[in-house]
Scaffold this motif. Structure first.
Motif, PDB file in Angstrom:
ATOM      1  N   VAL A 102      22.200 -25.956   5.590  1.00 40.24           N
ATOM      2  CA  VAL A 102      21.878 -26.442   6.509  1.00 40.24           C
ATOM      3  C   VAL A 102      21.193 -25.895   7.975  1.00 40.24           C
ATOM      4  O   VAL A 102      21.434 -26.551   8.486  1.00 40.24           O
ATOM      5  N   ALA A 103      21.651 -24.687   8.399  1.00 40.61           N
ATOM      6  CA  ALA A 103      20.931 -24.064   8.855  1.00 40.61           C
ATOM      7  C   ALA A 103      20.726 -22.347   9.160  1.00 40.61           C
ATOM      8  O   ALA A 103      21.641 -22.083   8.020  1.00 40.61           O
ATOM      9  N   HIS A 104      19.482 -22.494   9.702  1.00 40.64           N
ATOM     10  CA  HIS A 104      19.500 -20.560   9.558  1.00 40.64           C
ATOM     11  C   HIS A 104      18.953 -19.340  10.544  1.00 40.64           C
ATOM     12  O   HIS A 104      19.148 -20.289  11.355  1.00 40.64           O
ATOM     13  N   SER A 105      19.501 -18.303  10.633  1.00 45.93           N
ATOM     14  CA  SER A 105      18.047 -17.529  12.153  1.00 45.93           C
ATOM     15  C   SER A 105      17.691 -17.795  12.047  1.00 45.93           C
ATOM     16  O   SER A 105      16.367 -17.962  10.878  1.00 45.93           O
ATOM     17  N   ASP A 106      16.802 -17.472  13.158  1.00 49.65           N
ATOM     18  CA  ASP A 106      15.085 -17.463  13.447  1.00 49.65           C
ATOM     19  C   ASP A 106      15.364 -15.518  12.748  1.00 49.65           C
ATOM     20  O   ASP A 106      14.418 -15.032  12.669  1.00 49.65           O
ATOM     21  N   ASP A 107      15.942 -14.114  12.953  1.00 51.59           N
ATOM     22  CA  ASP A 107      15.838 -12.991  13.109  1.00 51.59           C
ATOM     23  C   ASP A 107      16.223 -13.511  11.061  1.00 51.59           C
ATOM     24  O   ASP A 107      16.946 -13.484  11.139  1.00 51.59           O
ATOM     25  N   GLU A 108      15.004 -12.424  10.704  1.00 54.57           N
ATOM     26  CA  GLU A 108      14.695 -12.081   9.178  1.00 54.57           C
ATOM     27  C   GLU A 108      14.616 -10.647   8.802  1.00 54.57           C
ATOM     28  O   GLU A 108      14.636 -10.175   9.762  1.00 54.57           O
ATOM     29  N   ASP A 109      15.182 -10.458   7.429  1.00 49.14           N
ATOM     30  CA  ASP A 109      14.721  -8.878   7.509  1.00 49.14           C
ATOM     31  C   ASP A 109      14.092  -9.358   5.742  1.00 49.14           C
ATOM     32  O   ASP A 109      14.613 -10.299   5.470  1.00 49.14           O
ATOM     33  N   GLU A 110      14.031  -8.259   4.918  1.00 41.45           N
ATOM     34  CA  GLU A 110      12.849  -7.930   3.879  1.00 41.45           C
ATOM     35  C   GLU A 110      13.792  -6.580   3.433  1.00 41.45           C
ATOM     36  O   GLU A 110      13.671  -5.468   3.786  1.00 41.45           O
ATOM     37  N   GLN A 111      13.919  -7.104   2.068  1.00 43.06           N
ATOM     38  CA  GLN A 111      14.666  -5.767   1.230  1.00 43.06           C
ATOM     39  C   GLN A 111      14.559  -6.122  -0.398  1.00 43.06           C
ATOM     40  O   GLN A 111      13.875  -7.771  -0.217  1.00 43.06           O
ATOM     41  N   TYR A 112      14.034  -5.572  -1.228  1.00 38.94           N
ATOM     42  CA  TYR A 112      14.109  -6.221  -2.685  1.00 38.94           C
ATOM     43  C   TYR A 112      15.446  -6.312  -3.228  1.00 38.94           C
ATOM     44  O   TYR A 112      16.451  -6.321  -2.963  1.00 38.94           O
ATOM     45  N   GLU A 113      15.114  -6.788  -3.809  1.00 42.12           N
ATOM     46  CA  GLU A 113      16.294  -8.579  -4.535  1.00 42.12           C
ATOM     47  C   GLU A 113      15.405  -8.128  -6.089  1.00 42.12           C
ATOM     48  O   GLU A 113      14.683  -8.336  -6.611  1.00 42.12           O
ATOM     49  N   VAL A 149      11.653  -9.587  -0.624  1.00 45.16           N
ATOM     50  CA  VAL A 149      12.212 -11.233  -0.305  1.00 45.16           C
ATOM     51  C   VAL A 149      12.240 -11.028   0.698  1.00 45.16           C
ATOM     52  O   VAL A 149      12.896 -10.211   1.634  1.00 45.16           O
ATOM     53  N   GLN A 150      11.775 -11.832   1.955  1.00 45.46           N
ATOM     54  CA  GLN A 150      12.458 -11.925   3.708  1.00 45.46           C
ATOM     55  C   GLN A 150      13.325 -13.368   3.589  1.00 45.46           C
ATOM     56  O   GLN A 150      12.641 -14.244   3.039  1.00 45.46           O
ATOM     57  N   ARG A 151      14.170 -13.047   4.350  1.00 48.64           N
ATOM     58  CA  ARG A 151      15.415 -14.249   4.386  1.00 48.64           C
ATOM     59  C   ARG A 151      15.378 -14.095   5.693  1.00 48.64           C
ATOM     60  O   ARG A 151      15.992 -12.832   6.400  1.00 48.64           O
ATOM     61  N   THR A 211      12.844   4.213  -5.160  1.00 45.59           N
ATOM     62  CA  THR A 211      13.158   4.848  -3.849  1.00 45.59           C
ATOM     63  C   THR A 211      14.108   5.032  -3.583  1.00 45.59           C
ATOM     64  O   THR A 211      13.653   5.539  -2.308  1.00 45.59           O
ATOM     65  N   GLY A 212      15.409   4.767  -4.133  1.00 43.88           N
ATOM     66  CA  GLY A 212      16.322   4.845  -3.399  1.00 43.88           C
ATOM     67  C   GLY A 212      16.833   4.247  -2.312  1.00 43.88           C
ATOM     68  O   GLY A 212      18.862   4.628  -1.875  1.00 43.88           O
ATOM     69  N   ARG A 213      16.732   3.089  -2.580  1.00 44.03           N
ATOM     70  CA  ARG A 213      16.743   2.458  -1.107  1.00 44.03           C
ATOM     71  C   ARG A 213      18.064   1.478  -1.339  1.00 44.03           C
ATOM     72  O   ARG A 213      18.233   0.240  -2.722  1.00 44.03           O
ATOM     73  N   ASN A 214      18.160   1.070  -0.105  1.00 45.29           N
ATOM     74  CA  ASN A 214      20.099  -0.177  -0.859  1.00 45.29           C
ATOM     75  C   ASN A 214      19.476  -0.410   0.739  1.00 45.29           C
ATOM     76  O   ASN A 214      19.185  -0.699   1.396  1.00 45.29           O
ATOM     77  N   TRP A 215      20.342  -2.365  -0.272  1.00 43.36           N
ATOM     78  CA  TRP A 215      20.506  -3.049   1.701  1.00 43.36           C
ATOM     79  C   TRP A 215      20.966  -1.583   2.840  1.00 43.36           C
ATOM     80  O   TRP A 215      22.336  -2.124   2.773  1.00 43.36           O
ATOM     81  N   SER A 216      20.938  -2.070   4.414  1.00 49.28           N
ATOM     82  CA  SER A 216      21.168  -1.610   5.231  1.00 49.28           C
ATOM     83  C   SER A 216      21.428  -2.434   6.250  1.00 49.28           C
ATOM     84  O   SER A 216      19.885  -3.059   6.571  1.00 49.28           O
TER      85      SER A 216
END
Length: 205
Positions: A114-125, A137-139, A198-203
């Motif tokens: 019902v609401a979300h921030s304007d700030d987003e980031d892009e991470q692998y899902e 995906v950017q969320r 890639t060895g990437r995790n969410w940060s």
């Protein structure tokens, strides 16, 4: 990336053999509906609560059992979730397990952002319903979710960072949306083998 499955030898003295299976086949084998199934592309029907209390409880139990099966196949270091359509159930129910140890599973009945921030980031899902690939995906970083309790009361909760991403992913499933629809047009999913390299995790520093 193929997952090795060991099969025992027979009584004739043959050695055990290793059968290679794709991650998506492993998920299909534990009852997870795959992306070519129509129910994953259809909005789910809301529950009528508290009238459908028993049905909701049964679906939640099925989802939690499926999560336990999935964890025997893969280590979900970033947490995980599963929505009812992924078990072939077209009702608006999902569960999410946060990544932190000893935390309670979050149950989502009739959830809506019902609401979300304007700030987003892009991470692998990734997704249990097409587990051979990963996609960026950017969320929004923060969301507010309205959901219904088994007793029928409506409540709101706020989530942020990785947990917000997990919950948005599952609510998308309930809306008949796969994460690939959220990806930028010029971005394509990558094979899970390449993602692992890639060895990437969410940060969220």
């Amino acid at each position: 990336m193929a997952i090795p499955i060991l099969t025992p030898g027979n009584h004739a003295g043959k050695e055990a053999t290793v059968i290679e299976t794709k991650p998506s086949d492993a998920m299909r084998g534990i009852g997870i509906v795959q992306s070519d199934t129509p129910i994953l592309h259809q909005p789910s029907q809301p529950l009528n609560l508290p009238t459908e209390h028993d049905l909701a409880t049964a679906i939640v139990n099925d989802l939690i059992a499926a999560m336990h099966r999935a964890r025997r196949v893969h280590n979900f270091a970033k947490g995980m979730g599963i929505a009812a359509p992924q078990l072939g159930i077209g009702r608006r129910v999902a569960v999410v397990q946060p990544p932190e140890p000893n935390t309670e599973t979050i149950t989502l009945l009739n959830p809506t952002v019902v609401a979300h921030s304007d700030d987003e980031d892009e991470q692998y899902e990734g997704c249990l319903s097409f587990f051979d690939v990963r996609g960026k995906v950017q969320r929004p970083l923060r969301i507010e979710v309205e959901a219904t309790a088994l007793t029928g009361e409506v409540h709101r909760e706020q989530y942020q960072d990785g947990l917000a991403r997990l919950i948005q992913h599952e609510i998308d499933h309930l809306d008949g949306i796969l994460y690939t629809a959220r990806m930028k047009p010029e971005v394509q999913p990558i094979p899970v083998e390449r993602y692992r390299q890639t060895g990437r995790n969410w940060s969220y520093q």
